[in-house]
Design a protein around this motif. Sequence first.
Motif, PDB file in Angstrom:
ATOM      1  N   LYS A  61      -3.674  49.597 -32.673  1.00 54.74           N
ATOM      2  CA  LYS A  61      -2.464  49.587 -31.845  1.00 54.74           C
ATOM      3  C   LYS A  61      -2.358  50.822 -30.957  1.00 54.74           C
ATOM      4  N   LEU A  62      -3.368  51.658 -30.958  1.00 54.81           N
ATOM      5  CA  LEU A  62      -3.326  52.908 -30.220  1.00 54.81           C
ATOM      6  C   LEU A  62      -3.481  52.650 -28.726  1.00 54.81           C
ATOM      7  N   ALA A  63      -2.471  53.054 -27.952  1.00 52.04           N
ATOM      8  CA  ALA A  63      -2.480  52.785 -26.521  1.00 52.04           C
ATOM      9  C   ALA A  63      -3.635  53.468 -25.805  1.00 52.04           C
ATOM     10  N   HIS A  64      -4.027  54.641 -26.252  1.00 54.09           N
ATOM     11  CA  HIS A  64      -5.069  55.421 -25.572  1.00 54.09           C
ATOM     12  C   HIS A  64      -6.470  55.203 -26.157  1.00 54.09           C
ATOM     13  N   GLN A  65      -6.615  54.275 -27.074  1.00 61.17           N
ATOM     14  CA  GLN A  65      -7.924  54.054 -27.668  1.00 61.17           C
ATOM     15  C   GLN A  65      -8.965  53.732 -26.597  1.00 61.17           C
ATOM     16  N   GLY A  66     -10.060  54.515 -26.567  1.00 57.99           N
ATOM     17  CA  GLY A  66     -11.125  54.310 -25.596  1.00 57.99           C
ATOM     18  C   GLY A  66     -10.821  54.830 -24.207  1.00 57.99           C
ATOM     19  N   LYS A  67      -9.642  55.421 -24.010  1.00 58.25           N
ATOM     20  CA  LYS A  67      -9.249  55.898 -22.684  1.00 58.25           C
ATOM     21  C   LYS A  67      -9.714  57.337 -22.461  1.00 58.25           C
ATOM     22  N   THR A  68      -9.770  57.707 -21.192  1.00 59.04           N
ATOM     23  CA  THR A  68     -10.169  59.056 -20.815  1.00 59.04           C
ATOM     24  C   THR A  68      -8.949  59.964 -20.761  1.00 59.04           C
ATOM     25  N   VAL A  69      -9.078  61.143 -21.369  1.00 54.66           N
ATOM     26  CA  VAL A  69      -8.007  62.138 -21.375  1.00 54.66           C
ATOM     27  C   VAL A  69      -8.629  63.495 -21.033  1.00 54.66           C
ATOM     28  N   THR A  70      -7.785  64.507 -20.915  1.00 56.04           N
ATOM     29  CA  THR A  70      -8.267  65.855 -20.633  1.00 56.04           C
ATOM     30  C   THR A  70      -7.949  66.768 -21.814  1.00 56.04           C
ATOM     31  N   VAL A  71      -8.969  67.483 -22.284  1.00 52.80           N
ATOM     32  CA  VAL A  71      -8.806  68.418 -23.405  1.00 52.80           C
ATOM     33  C   VAL A  71      -9.318  69.783 -22.958  1.00 52.80           C
ATOM     34  N   ASP A  72      -8.435  70.748 -22.889  1.00 57.72           N
ATOM     35  CA  ASP A  72      -8.802  72.106 -22.463  1.00 57.72           C
ATOM     36  C   ASP A  72      -9.559  72.097 -21.132  1.00 57.72           C
ATOM     37  N   GLY A  73      -9.136  71.258 -20.223  1.00 56.67           N
ATOM     38  CA  GLY A  73      -9.748  71.192 -18.897  1.00 56.67           C
ATOM     39  C   GLY A  73     -11.003  70.357 -18.822  1.00 56.67           C
ATOM     40  N   HIS A  74     -11.422  69.758 -19.942  1.00 62.33           N
ATOM     41  CA  HIS A  74     -12.641  68.956 -19.971  1.00 62.33           C
ATOM     42  C   HIS A  74     -12.302  67.476 -20.150  1.00 62.33           C
ATOM     43  N   THR A  75     -13.130  66.621 -19.594  1.00 64.24           N
ATOM     44  CA  THR A  75     -12.963  65.184 -19.765  1.00 64.24           C
ATOM     45  C   THR A  75     -13.321  64.790 -21.189  1.00 64.24           C
ATOM     46  N   ALA A  76     -12.508  63.932 -21.776  1.00 65.76           N
ATOM     47  CA  ALA A  76     -12.746  63.497 -23.145  1.00 65.76           C
ATOM     48  C   ALA A  76     -12.381  62.024 -23.273  1.00 65.76           C
ATOM     49  N   ARG A  77     -12.880  61.405 -24.328  1.00 70.19           N
ATOM     50  CA  ARG A  77     -12.598  59.996 -24.599  1.00 70.19           C
ATOM     51  C   ARG A  77     -11.967  59.878 -25.976  1.00 70.19           C
ATOM     52  N   VAL A  78     -10.893  59.125 -26.070  1.00 73.19           N
ATOM     53  CA  VAL A  78     -10.222  58.936 -27.359  1.00 73.19           C
ATOM     54  C   VAL A  78     -11.032  57.960 -28.203  1.00 73.19           C
ATOM     55  N   GLU A  79     -11.433  58.421 -29.386  1.00 73.32           N
ATOM     56  CA  GLU A  79     -12.274  57.627 -30.265  1.00 73.32           C
ATOM     57  C   GLU A  79     -11.516  57.015 -31.436  1.00 73.32           C
ATOM     58  N   GLY A  80     -10.335  57.535 -31.735  1.00 72.19           N
ATOM     59  CA  GLY A  80      -9.583  56.982 -32.861  1.00 72.19           C
ATOM     60  C   GLY A  80      -8.754  58.038 -33.550  1.00 72.19           C
ATOM     61  N   VAL A  81      -8.454  57.788 -34.817  1.00 74.45           N
ATOM     62  CA  VAL A  81      -7.614  58.671 -35.618  1.00 74.45           C
ATOM     63  C   VAL A  81      -8.320  58.940 -36.938  1.00 74.45           C
ATOM     64  N   SER A  82      -8.231  60.176 -37.420  1.00 78.54           N
ATOM     65  CA  SER A  82      -8.868  60.554 -38.682  1.00 78.54           C
ATOM     66  C   SER A  82      -8.011  60.109 -39.864  1.00 78.54           C
ATOM     67  N   LEU A  83      -8.567  60.213 -41.064  1.00 82.09           N
ATOM     68  CA  LEU A  83      -7.828  59.849 -42.271  1.00 82.09           C
ATOM     69  C   LEU A  83      -6.669  60.800 -42.528  1.00 82.09           C
ATOM     70  N   GLN A  84      -6.659  61.935 -41.846  1.00 78.97           N
ATOM     71  CA  GLN A  84      -5.552  62.880 -41.950  1.00 78.97           C
ATOM     72  C   GLN A  84      -4.537  62.696 -40.815  1.00 78.97           C
TER      73      GLN A  84
ATOM     74  N   GLU B  27      -5.204  62.913 -37.536  1.00 77.89           N
ATOM     75  CA  GLU B  27      -5.512  63.671 -36.328  1.00 77.89           C
ATOM     76  C   GLU B  27      -6.182  62.751 -35.299  1.00 77.89           C
ATOM     77  N   LEU B  28      -6.014  63.097 -34.028  1.00 76.57           N
ATOM     78  CA  LEU B  28      -6.627  62.320 -32.951  1.00 76.57           C
ATOM     79  C   LEU B  28      -8.078  62.768 -32.782  1.00 76.57           C
ATOM     80  N   ILE B  29      -9.007  61.820 -32.812  1.00 74.68           N
ATOM     81  CA  ILE B  29     -10.427  62.118 -32.663  1.00 74.68           C
ATOM     82  C   ILE B  29     -10.830  61.832 -31.221  1.00 74.68           C
ATOM     83  N   VAL B  30     -11.429  62.829 -30.566  1.00 75.91           N
ATOM     84  CA  VAL B  30     -11.883  62.668 -29.192  1.00 75.91           C
ATOM     85  C   VAL B  30     -13.317  63.172 -29.075  1.00 75.91           C
ATOM     86  N   SER B  31     -14.053  62.593 -28.130  1.00 79.11           N
ATOM     87  CA  SER B  31     -15.370  63.114 -27.795  1.00 79.11           C
ATOM     88  C   SER B  31     -15.241  63.830 -26.451  1.00 79.11           C
TER      89      SER B  31
END
Length: 278
Positions: free
Chosen positions: A226-249, A251-255
């Motif tokens: 149900k994650l709206a940003h799943q697989g979407k491109t975001v910016t992390v500390d000025g770098h391009t990143a892709r949302v990969e999912g959520v951890s068991l804790q 947390e948002l997992i990004v590459s």
Amino acid sequence: MLDAQRITQALTGSAAELGLQAEVASLRPDFQLHLYEQLPSTNETAWQLIDQGSGAGTVVIAARQTAGRGQWGRTWVSPPGGLYLSLVLEPELPLPQSFLLTLTSAWGIATSLTNLGAPIQIKWPNDLVSQQRKVGGILTESRLVKSPTAGDAPQLQQVVVGVGLNWDNPLPDNAISVRELWPEPSVPRVKTLEALAAIALRGILQGLYYWQQQGNAAFVNAYTQKLAHQGKTVTVDGHTARVEGVSLQGELIVSVQHEGKNFVRSLKPGEIRLGYNY
């Protein structure tokens, strides 16, 4: 002013009426309703009732909040016409799992509304969204009790889950009302604010029940769907990143792409701001 009797009646509805999974609809939780015309904050009043001896199942609903609270100390604007409620839980969970209660509440309500035909997604970690606009939000607050056994982690003693949902209140440009989400607006599946309150309350417990029965991995997988940003491109500390999912804790997992390489990062709430253009 909302009607307590109509809420109580709506709470006993069928799975089809409440958007619940069948095994959850068979449960009959005991809610103690406290309704107010106006409050500074339903969460604040819920804590006051806890201090006076109230326990799990205590519900505070206000027609209007003058000092509603959102995440990170933000003000939740709460004019008449919206749904503003808080539910007291006593989950007896270890502290490291406390954040997942926000996720279970958001997932449970989103699932109920989606089952009723309103397409709801989750903007990690706590916002309910549809058509790239905000439908509502969740704010959980907790108290701890130290474990009687030395060396054991503290346990959650009480949790207050605060919920705000747009219904018939004035809306900013980036928001949308639950009432606008049905394919046939003239034949809504939810007809009253009292019914929406019942759906939200039973939805919170639906998320908690699913998590308790299925475990972290199955719940996080369901939440990620149900994650709206799943697989979407975001910016992390000025770098391009892709949302990969959520951890068991929770947390948002990004590459993160940096200098031609991908690095996987787990981000805690507050480490990234997700917008509504996804």
